[in-house]
Write an enzyme that holds these catalytic residues in place. Structure first.
Site, PDB file in Angstrom:
ATOM      1  N   LYS A   1      95.011  56.405  70.031  1.00 63.53           N
ATOM      2  CA  LYS A   1      95.618  56.093  71.337  1.00 63.53           C
ATOM      3  C   LYS A   1      97.046  56.628  71.392  1.00 63.53           C
ATOM      4  O   LYS A   1      97.488  57.182  72.398  1.00 63.53           O
ATOM      5  CB  LYS A   1      95.656  54.574  71.568  1.00 63.53           C
ATOM      6  CG  LYS A   1      94.304  53.924  71.751  1.00 63.53           C
ATOM      7  CD  LYS A   1      94.481  52.438  72.053  1.00 63.53           C
ATOM      8  CE  LYS A   1      93.154  51.702  72.036  1.00 63.53           C
ATOM      9  NZ  LYS A   1      93.295  50.247  72.143  1.00 63.53           N
TER      10      LYS A   1
ATOM     11  N   LYS B   1      90.752  42.909  78.902  1.00 63.67           N
ATOM     12  CA  LYS B   1      91.444  41.790  78.250  1.00 63.67           C
ATOM     13  C   LYS B   1      92.954  41.980  78.367  1.00 63.67           C
ATOM     14  O   LYS B   1      93.677  41.090  78.765  1.00 63.67           O
ATOM     15  CB  LYS B   1      91.014  41.715  76.779  1.00 63.67           C
ATOM     16  CG  LYS B   1      91.679  40.594  76.021  1.00 63.67           C
ATOM     17  CD  LYS B   1      91.147  40.452  74.614  1.00 63.67           C
ATOM     18  CE  LYS B   1      92.018  39.463  73.859  1.00 63.67           C
ATOM     19  NZ  LYS B   1      91.623  39.276  72.468  1.00 63.67           N
TER      20      LYS B   1
ATOM     21  N   GLY C   1      87.785  41.164  72.224  1.00 63.81           N
ATOM     22  CA  GLY C   1      87.122  41.994  73.232  1.00 63.81           C
ATOM     23  C   GLY C   1      85.626  42.120  73.004  1.00 63.81           C
ATOM     24  O   GLY C   1      84.808  41.909  73.898  1.00 63.81           O
ATOM     25  N   ARG C   2      85.245  42.447  71.767  1.00 61.30           N
ATOM     26  CA  ARG C   2      83.815  42.687  71.488  1.00 61.30           C
ATOM     27  C   ARG C   2      83.012  41.393  71.420  1.00 61.30           C
ATOM     28  O   ARG C   2      81.788  41.420  71.307  1.00 61.30           O
ATOM     29  CB  ARG C   2      83.675  43.492  70.195  1.00 61.30           C
ATOM     30  CG  ARG C   2      84.345  42.873  68.986  1.00 61.30           C
ATOM     31  CD  ARG C   2      84.477  43.883  67.859  1.00 61.30           C
ATOM     32  NE  ARG C   2      85.236  43.389  66.717  1.00 61.30           N
ATOM     33  CZ  ARG C   2      86.552  43.493  66.586  1.00 61.30           C
ATOM     34  NH1 ARG C   2      87.266  44.030  67.542  1.00 61.30           N
ATOM     35  NH2 ARG C   2      87.149  43.054  65.488  1.00 61.30           N
TER      36      ARG C   2
ATOM     37  N   GLU D   1      92.126  54.071  79.901  1.00 60.29           N
ATOM     38  CA  GLU D   1      90.953  54.567  80.631  1.00 60.29           C
ATOM     39  C   GLU D   1      90.601  53.618  81.783  1.00 60.29           C
ATOM     40  O   GLU D   1      90.350  54.048  82.917  1.00 60.29           O
ATOM     41  CB  GLU D   1      89.734  54.667  79.699  1.00 60.29           C
ATOM     42  CG  GLU D   1      89.897  55.656  78.571  1.00 60.29           C
ATOM     43  CD  GLU D   1      90.371  54.984  77.279  1.00 60.29           C
ATOM     44  OE1 GLU D   1      91.251  54.091  77.358  1.00 60.29           O
ATOM     45  OE2 GLU D   1      89.890  55.350  76.207  1.00 60.29           O
TER      46      GLU D   1
ATOM     47  N   HIS E   1      59.696  59.043  67.876  1.00 59.89           N
ATOM     48  CA  HIS E   1      59.524  60.461  68.171  1.00 59.89           C
ATOM     49  C   HIS E   1      60.852  61.203  68.056  1.00 59.89           C
ATOM     50  O   HIS E   1      61.023  62.277  68.622  1.00 59.89           O
ATOM     51  CB  HIS E   1      58.930  60.629  69.567  1.00 59.89           C
ATOM     52  CG  HIS E   1      57.587  59.950  69.672  1.00 59.89           C
ATOM     53  ND1 HIS E   1      56.426  60.576  69.325  1.00 59.89           N
ATOM     54  CD2 HIS E   1      57.255  58.680  70.005  1.00 59.89           C
ATOM     55  CE1 HIS E   1      55.417  59.725  69.476  1.00 59.89           C
ATOM     56  NE2 HIS E   1      55.897  58.564  69.883  1.00 59.89           N
TER      57      HIS E   1
ATOM     58  N   GLU F   1      83.395  47.805  64.758  1.00 60.63           N
ATOM     59  CA  GLU F   1      84.814  47.507  64.996  1.00 60.63           C
ATOM     60  C   GLU F   1      85.229  46.294  64.150  1.00 60.63           C
ATOM     61  O   GLU F   1      86.375  46.160  63.755  1.00 60.63           O
ATOM     62  CB  GLU F   1      85.067  47.253  66.495  1.00 60.63           C
ATOM     63  CG  GLU F   1      86.484  47.598  66.919  1.00 60.63           C
ATOM     64  CD  GLU F   1      86.703  47.527  68.433  1.00 60.63           C
ATOM     65  OE1 GLU F   1      86.599  46.434  69.003  1.00 60.63           O
ATOM     66  OE2 GLU F   1      86.991  48.572  69.053  1.00 60.63           O
TER      67      GLU F   1
HETATM   68  O1  F6P Z   1      90.311  50.216  71.827  1.00 66.57           O
HETATM   69  C1  F6P Z   1      89.494  49.194  71.387  1.00 66.57           C
HETATM   70  C2  F6P Z   1      89.544  48.006  72.287  1.00 66.57           C
HETATM   71  O2  F6P Z   1      90.713  47.309  72.115  1.00 66.57           O
HETATM   72  C3  F6P Z   1      88.337  47.126  72.074  1.00 66.57           C
HETATM   73  O3  F6P Z   1      88.508  46.227  71.039  1.00 66.57           O
HETATM   74  C4  F6P Z   1      88.196  46.479  73.405  1.00 66.57           C
HETATM   75  O4  F6P Z   1      86.932  45.909  73.576  1.00 66.57           O
HETATM   76  C5  F6P Z   1      88.445  47.661  74.312  1.00 66.57           C
HETATM   77  O5  F6P Z   1      89.461  48.389  73.653  1.00 66.57           O
HETATM   78  C6  F6P Z   1      88.838  47.333  75.723  1.00 66.57           C
HETATM   79  O6  F6P Z   1      90.006  46.578  75.769  1.00 66.57           O
HETATM   80  P1  F6P Z   1      90.456  45.830  77.103  1.00 66.57           P
HETATM   81  O7  F6P Z   1      89.416  44.814  77.427  1.00 66.57           O
HETATM   82  O8  F6P Z   1      91.781  45.218  76.787  1.00 66.57           O
HETATM   83  O9  F6P Z   1      90.561  46.851  78.198  1.00 66.57           O
END
Ligand code: F6P
Length: 618
Positions: free
Chosen positions: A546, A237, A303-304, A243, A421, A390
């Site tokens: 972060k 987003k 995002g979620r 990462e 199990h 979240e």
């Molecule tokens: O760190 C949490 C977050 O902001 C989530 O809410 C989001 O889904 C994820 O990181 C990834 O964010 P992006 O789509 O901006 O890479």
């Protein structure tokens, strides 16, 4: 079904709220101080006298706790509730102004106050002819412009009209993203992989996800892929997530190095093998991806909550074709309309939200086990973990006042019968964990062996039915004694029962029902946030870690390039300082005087592949 009387809700504003001195005069009374909240607190004692094994014998009560919507069947008769509980919860919903808040969400108001944004993931699956206004502008044409672009692009890729740089058709897609840019799409992919029609559409294709910044995840995602027939979709987003961006640069290096060895220019390789999904199209272009090959979405999609944006629809359309994803969108829309329009007493997500509120806030149960009796839904608990935790793991109200109750629940789960199990021991005889069983009437795979009592899917579902009853009714010590169980074993074999669960049955798992399931749980989480009076759409709690990682990164880079240790002047606490130094000690074979591309040979077959790091002993 019981009749639901509408109880008038008084308009209560402050003085009483000032009892603890922490609230401002003139502010609305926090929900936890409302008479409806207190009525529920009082009601707890009454419910605690009751046992589910008795309640479940009441046919009328059972009927009053079953709801259906367009193929979805929800039975919540195994909750520690009576008809009065439900009525009191509905009163609480009214007190919390749930309807007004839902309307504000669907109307595009900026209900995500801390980010000053609308919350309109529901617009992503609205039909072409719908109208949804955000800041005076109808967003539906833009939504469909992106969907049309996805259809056109995915058709081209799937038909072979869009080829890789060497002219070969694309067969593999690697979707790079994390959090909401990974969990939802991965859940839907897993759900559809063995649906007969989806499987046929995906024949000969691979869709892989790369989420973790762990280089092992890179190796897994790229394992045995031929870059000539691989398309990389970078999904973020913000297009700044550390990462994801490091993974994107890593895979870009893999692509360009591999393709350079076959005589292709890096620029052409990126143009034909990398596309992006983001709200930040400027950053996409800075990364080197042609904005023509970028698929946008909007800041009003969290995002979620973004699975039904290009985040999910692009990679999944590449794998299964756009038509299948259109069915998925239609399923989600069906549930959105139900959530928006159905009266609360028969509104599935609202009822689920009220049950969760009852269990966590009033009965003090802090977790939710999501238990799909369906391997195709194996990744649903992980997706829900992000959506629920979240969204609802918050410490203050929308106004910033500290909450006088704990919001949010710990979500976890595994498919049945695997979980049986594993952790079911605890939910049967240890802590009380409200469970949500999800089953299907039809399986994606039909197996019935001659000579067996039931089909394989029947066997799975027998467990679905049995586990909910085992939790609810339990087995008393009297029963065990009557059965002749030796006294020593009686306490070990006793099941207290009275453990709550809901059971949700879907007709089957296909794009449409997966859309319904997704939207059902999204809506339930939003409703729960509205009832608690919190912001279910921001996520400030992820920021601090972060920031601290940024500082560690700086120290790490310096230490690795100058071979120095962390000392007190670096400002870490002794524990962190010692741990980093311990790590650096273990790494001291790998001093990198200057940054260079280091790939294991099975990822990049470059000439210098073996030499510089063959001696590294990690
Ligand atoms: O760190 C949490 C977050 O902001 C989530 O809410 C989001 O889904 C994820 O990181 C990834 O964010 P992006 O789509 O901006 O890479």
């Amino acid at each position: 079904m019981a009749k639901w009387s509408k109880v008038p809700v008084m308009d209560v504003t402050t003085p009483a709220a000032n009892m603890n001195g922490s609230l401002n005069m003139g502010k609305k009374l926090p929900i936890a101080y409302s008479p409806e909240w207190m009525a529920l607190q009082e009601h707890v004692k009454e419910v605690q006298q009751l046992h589910l094994k008795d309640l479940l014998l009441d046919e009328e009560r059972t009927d009053s706790m079953i709801r259906e919507h367009n193929g979805l069947y929800l039975d919540f008769s195994r909750q520690n509730m009576t008809d009065s509980t439900l009525q009191l919860l509905l009163n609480l919903a009214e007190r919390s102004k749930l309807k007004t808040k839902m309307n504000a969400m669907f109307a595009g108001d900026h209900i995500n106050a801390t980010e000053d944004r609308a919350v309109l993931h529901t617009a992503l699956r609205a039909p072409r002819e719908a109208r949804v206004m955000v800041d005076g502008e109808d967003v539906i044409p833009g939504v469909w412009e992106v969907l049309d672009k996805i259809k056109e692009f995915s058709d081209k890729v799937r038909s072979g009209e869009w080829t890789g740089v060497s002219g070969k058709p694309i067969k593999n897609v690697v979707a790079i993203g994390i959090g909401g840019s990974y969990l939802g799409p991965a859940f839907v992919h897993t759900a559809l992989q063995f649906d007969e029609k989806c499987k046929a559409e995906a024949a000969g294709r691979k869709l892989r996800f790369l989420a973790n910044v762990d280089p092992v995840d890179v190796a897994k995602a790229l394992h045995e892929l031929d870059p000539e027939v691989t398309l990389v979709v970078v999904i973020s987003k913000t297009f700044t997530t550390t990462e994801t961006m490091l993974n994107a640069r890593t895979v870009r290096t893999w692509l360009t190095t591999e393709l350079a060895q076959r005589g292709y220019k890096a620029k052409d390789a990126v143009a034909k093998h990398m596309v992006a999904v983001s709200t930040n199209l400027e950053a996409v272009s800075e990364f080197g991806i042609d904005p023509e090959n970028a698929f946008g979405f909007w800041d009003w999609v969290g995002g979620r909550y973004s699975v039904t944006s290009a985040v999910g629809i692009l990679p999944l359309s590449l794998q299964y074709g756009f038509d299948k994803m259109n069915d998925f969108l239609r399923g989600a829309h069906d549930l959105d309309v139900h959530f928006r329009d159905a009266p609360f007493e028969c509104n599935l997500p609202v009822i689920m939200a009220l049950i969760s509120t009852w269990n966590s806030t009033f009965l003090g149960r802090s977790s939710v086990a999501v238990l799909p009796y369906c391997q195709a839904l194996a990744k649903f608990p992980a997706h829900m973990q992000q959506v629920a935790m979240e969204s609802l793991g918050k410490q203050v109200s929308l106004d910033g006042d500290p909450l006088s109750f704990k919001a949010g629940e710990i979500y976890f789960g595994e498919p049945g019968t695997n979980g049986q199990h594993s952790f079911y021991q605890l939910i049967h005889q240890g802590r009380v964990v409200p469970a949500e069983f999800i089953g299907t009437i039809k399986s994606q795979q039909s197996v019935y062996l001659r000579g067996e009592e039931v089909s394989n899917h029947d066997e799975l579902m027998c467990n679905f039915f049995a586990q909910a009853d085992a939790l609810a009714t339990g087995k008393s010590s009297e029963e065990l004694r009557e059965e002749g169980v030796p006294p020593f074993y009686v306490p070990h074999k006793t099941f207290s029962g009275n453990r709550p669960s809901s059971s949700l049955m879907l007709p089957g798992v296909n794009p449409y029902t997966v859309g319904q399931l997704l939207a059902l749980y999204e809506a339930r989480v939003a409703a729960q946030g509205f009832i608690w009076g919190i912001n279910a759409f921001d996520q400030w709690g992820v920021e601090l870690g972060k920031v601290l990682a940024t500082r560690v990164r700086k120290s790490m880079s310096e230490a690795r390039t100058t071979n120095r240790k962390i000392d007190v002047t670096d400002g870490y606490n002794p524990s962190t300082r010692k741990m980093i130094n311990r790590y650096l000690n273990g790494k001291n074979q790998q001093l990198y005087p200057e940054p260079r591309d280091v790939f294991p040979c099975d990822l990049i077959h470059s000439e210098g592949c073996t030499a510089p790091y063959e001696d590294d002993d990690e």
